[in-house]
Design a protein around this motif. Sequence first.
Motif, short mmCIF file in Angstrom:
data_model
loop_
_atom_site.label_atom_id
_atom_site.label_comp_id
_atom_site.label_asym_id
_atom_site.label_seq_id
_atom_site.Cartn_x
_atom_site.Cartn_y
_atom_site.Cartn_z
N ILE A 1 4.21 -2.86 3.70
CA ILE A 1 4.12 -4.22 3.18
C ILE A 1 3.22 -4.98 4.14
O ILE A 1 3.48 -5.02 5.34
CB ILE A 1 5.51 -4.89 3.12
CG1 ILE A 1 6.47 -4.02 2.32
CG2 ILE A 1 5.41 -6.29 2.54
CD1 ILE A 1 7.93 -4.38 2.53
N LYS A 2 2.14 -5.54 3.61
CA LYS A 2 1.13 -6.23 4.43
C LYS A 2 0.59 -5.31 5.52
O LYS A 2 0.28 -5.75 6.62
CB LYS A 2 1.70 -7.51 5.03
CG LYS A 2 2.08 -8.54 3.99
CD LYS A 2 2.56 -9.81 4.61
CE LYS A 2 2.90 -10.80 3.51
NZ LYS A 2 3.43 -12.04 4.00
N GLY A 3 0.54 -4.02 5.22
CA GLY A 3 -0.04 -3.05 6.15
C GLY A 3 0.81 -2.73 7.36
O GLY A 3 0.40 -1.96 8.21
N VAL A 4 2.01 -3.30 7.45
CA VAL A 4 2.80 -3.12 8.66
C VAL A 4 4.23 -2.64 8.37
O VAL A 4 4.64 -1.58 8.82
CB VAL A 4 2.87 -4.43 9.47
CG1 VAL A 4 3.70 -4.26 10.72
CG2 VAL A 4 1.48 -4.92 9.82
N LYS A 5 5.00 -3.42 7.67
CA LYS A 5 6.43 -3.19 7.50
C LYS A 5 6.71 -1.98 6.61
O LYS A 5 6.15 -1.85 5.53
CB LYS A 5 7.08 -4.44 6.90
CG LYS A 5 8.55 -4.51 7.07
CD LYS A 5 9.06 -5.85 6.61
CE LYS A 5 10.22 -6.27 7.45
NZ LYS A 5 10.70 -7.58 7.14
N THR B 1 0.87 -1.17 0.00
CA THR B 1 0.00 0.00 0.00
C THR B 1 0.91 1.21 0.00
O THR B 1 1.85 1.28 0.81
CB THR B 1 -0.91 0.02 1.24
OG1 THR B 1 -1.65 -1.21 1.27
CG2 THR B 1 -1.87 1.20 1.19
N ILE B 2 0.65 2.14 -0.93
CA ILE B 2 1.46 3.34 -0.98
C ILE B 2 0.60 4.53 -0.55
O ILE B 2 -0.56 4.65 -0.93
CB ILE B 2 2.09 3.57 -2.37
CG1 ILE B 2 1.05 3.59 -3.49
CG2 ILE B 2 3.13 2.52 -2.67
CD1 ILE B 2 1.63 3.87 -4.86
N TYR B 3 1.21 5.36 0.29
CA TYR B 3 0.54 6.54 0.84
C TYR B 3 1.23 7.77 0.28
O TYR B 3 2.41 8.00 0.55
CB TYR B 3 0.62 6.53 2.37
CG TYR B 3 0.06 5.28 2.98
CD1 TYR B 3 -1.30 5.15 3.24
CD2 TYR B 3 0.89 4.20 3.28
CE1 TYR B 3 -1.82 3.99 3.79
CE2 TYR B 3 0.38 3.03 3.83
CZ TYR B 3 -0.96 2.93 4.08
OH TYR B 3 -1.48 1.79 4.62
N ASP B 4 0.52 8.53 -0.50
CA ASP B 4 1.07 9.69 -1.19
C ASP B 4 1.50 10.77 -0.20
O ASP B 4 0.76 11.14 0.70
CB ASP B 4 0.02 10.26 -2.15
CG ASP B 4 0.55 11.45 -2.91
OD1 ASP B 4 1.54 11.30 -3.65
OD2 ASP B 4 -0.02 12.55 -2.74
N LYS B 5 2.74 11.27 -0.38
CA LYS B 5 3.27 12.34 0.46
C LYS B 5 3.76 13.52 -0.38
O LYS B 5 4.53 14.34 0.08
CB LYS B 5 4.42 11.81 1.33
CG LYS B 5 4.01 10.71 2.28
CD LYS B 5 3.00 11.21 3.28
CE LYS B 5 2.53 10.10 4.19
NZ LYS B 5 1.47 10.52 5.07
N GLY B 6 3.35 13.57 -1.65
CA GLY B 6 3.74 14.68 -2.52
C GLY B 6 4.56 14.18 -3.71
O GLY B 6 4.54 13.01 -4.04
#
Length: 163
Positions: free
Chosen positions: A98-102, A80-85
């Motif tokens: 990775i898998k919501g954690v790492k 999952t990628i979270y946009d930061k600009g």
Amino acid sequence: MKGLIFGMMTALMFSGLEVAKDVHGKVVAVIDGNTFQVRDQDKRIHKILLTGIDCPELEQEYGQEARKFLEKMILHKDVTIYDKGKDRFGNPLVEVKIKGVKDPRIELLKEGLAWPDEKNTRTDLEYLRESAQLRGKGLWKQSNPTPPWVYRREQTLSTRKNS
């Protein structure tokens, strides 16, 4: 003319909204220690830069090691990628799970394969760098490693001199 300008502004507003959402995808290529490509659910490929860290360039000591470490950690994995600009070239800057954690940034710093960003250094990331340095991990086995932003500036100056 007004319609054209309005249409362009609307497209820019909506493209910004699309980028700002979280994206789920699979890592299909690792370019270097902090750059990789993700294929999203719509089969689009995105070039991704991890925000908050900078790894040695591939030509630098530990550059290949950083790339191989990231490749082993994320290649062919769902993320999952979270946009930061965006960076100055328009590439998305993201945090990745990775898998919501790492978080690969933390792992790269712990292994001594990255620096916190030159600008806007976060204290939690700087702490991880200092810890790796104290333990002599990765690039911290060297007495005075060259940060990648210094290396890039030196390469630019060298190229200008030789032109």
